[in-house]
Design an enzyme around this catalytic site. Structure first.
Site, PDB file in Angstrom:
ATOM      1  CG  HIS A   1      -0.044  -1.322  17.011  1.00 47.35           C
ATOM      2  ND1 HIS A   1       1.133  -1.674  16.390  1.00 47.35           N
ATOM      3  CD2 HIS A   1      -0.444  -0.147  16.420  1.00 47.35           C
ATOM      4  CE1 HIS A   1       1.432  -0.779  15.459  1.00 47.35           C
ATOM      5  NE2 HIS A   1       0.507   0.151  15.467  1.00 47.35           N
TER       6      HIS A   1
ATOM      7  CG  ASP B   1      -2.215   4.059  10.498  1.00 40.92           C
ATOM      8  OD1 ASP B   1      -1.619   4.184  11.583  1.00 40.92           O
ATOM      9  OD2 ASP B   1      -1.850   3.273   9.611  1.00 40.92           O
TER      10      ASP B   1
END
Length: 312
Positions: free
Chosen positions: A222, A153
């Site tokens: 995404h 992330d």
């Protein structure tokens, strides 16, 4: 845009600090009559952080404080930051980004759990009776900067001057130069459904390889949906501060997402693409496995604003 780097007279809060190993996130609403106690805590926050962190100089203790639209006028005289407004709820045909109450935001981070705990406990003690804590989330770093879905992330976070350019208000709002906007959401993951997917299918949803974090050509993923381009075709950046949290015994696995931005328009555009879709792109496929349960917008005043609070 003009450069947002703070002037010599303006010191930001530690928005630009690198990710920490542990964090505590607190979102609270201010009770009627609680304004004085909140102002006192905000004005003494820097000193309190120094006091708690002093015995552990390598602990990296820090705290960022933000104020929501509805609380700003209750706490301070004078104008609001130019783009501060309530979080805008998004309701699409499949996905929902709720707007939830939030007057005060505290992002505590450190290299050690005990430091975060000690500071959070003292802040809550000082605010007792003045606020209602709406959400308290204890988050942590997970393996090599991965979320609980197993992917790295924050890969696209800017660094150095580019991070300041993305996160800090500049000359466009000179009264709040060096501040930042924080868009805050809490997501819960359906890890059972996610783990039932083959790795190749997960990678198609995210737009990156799981093991090596390499970018894939995956339209509608995404990564693709979260890319926002400016009028000149350049990618618009924010400073992400997402961290995992969870309670396995309660079946709770999630990501606490904070977007620090010079303007809330950029993360809000990302959210509209994610939840509502856009021309040639449907909603974010990750939302089939990740559900937003909170949503708030705050302004992070410069540090010198907190040290000399305007009347309230």
């Amino acid at each position: 845009m003009t450069s947002p780097l703070p002037s010599e007279e303006t010191l930001p809060q530690p928005v630009l600090n690198p990710p920490a190993s542990v964090a505590v996130f607190l979102v609270a609403t201010i009770a009627p009559g609680g304004e004085s106690a909140v102002r006192e805590v905000l004005g003494s926050l820097a000193g309190l952080v120094r006091s708690v962190g002093f015995p552990s100089p390598d602990g990296g203790l820090g705290c960022v404080a933000g104020v929501g639209y509805r609380a700003w006028g209750r706490l301070f005289d004078g104008p609001r930051p130019a783009e501060l407004h309530p979080f805008r709820e998004l309701a699409g045909p499949r996905h929902h980004a709720p707007s939830t109450p939030g007057d005060l935001f505290l992002h505590i981070r450190a290299a050690r759990t005990d430091l975060c705990f000690a500071l959070a406990a003292e802040l809550v003690r000082r605010l007792r009776g003045a606020v209602t804590v709406r959400d308290e989330t204890q988050a942590f770093s997970y393996f090599d900067s991965r979320n609980l879905l197993g992917f790295v992330d924050g890969t696209e976070n800017p660094v150095g001057p580019a991070a300041a350019d993305a996160a800090l208000v500049g000359a466009e709002d000179p009264g709040f130069r060096g501040g930042s906007y924080a868009l805050v959401q809490k997501y819960l993951h359906d890890v059972d459904a996610w783990d039932a997917l083959a790795v190749e299918a997960q990678e198609k949803v995210i737009g990156r390889t799981k093991l090596t974090n390499l970018e894939l050509d995956a339209p509608g993923s995404h990564k693709d949906v979260n890319t926002v381009l400016g009028p000149d075709g350049a990618e618009q950046k924010i400073l992400r501060s997402a961290m995992p949290f969870g309670r396995p015994g309660h079946g709770e696995f999630g990501t606490y997402f904070v977007a620090y931005a010079r303007t809330p328009a950029i993360p809000e555009t990302m959210l509209r693409k994610m939840f509502l879709g856009g021309p040639g792109s449907g909603p974010d496929p990750l939302l089939d496995y990740s559900r937003a349960v909170t949503g708030s917008l705050f302004f992070i005043p410069p540090a010198d604003f907190l040290e000399a609070l305007p009347g309230g």
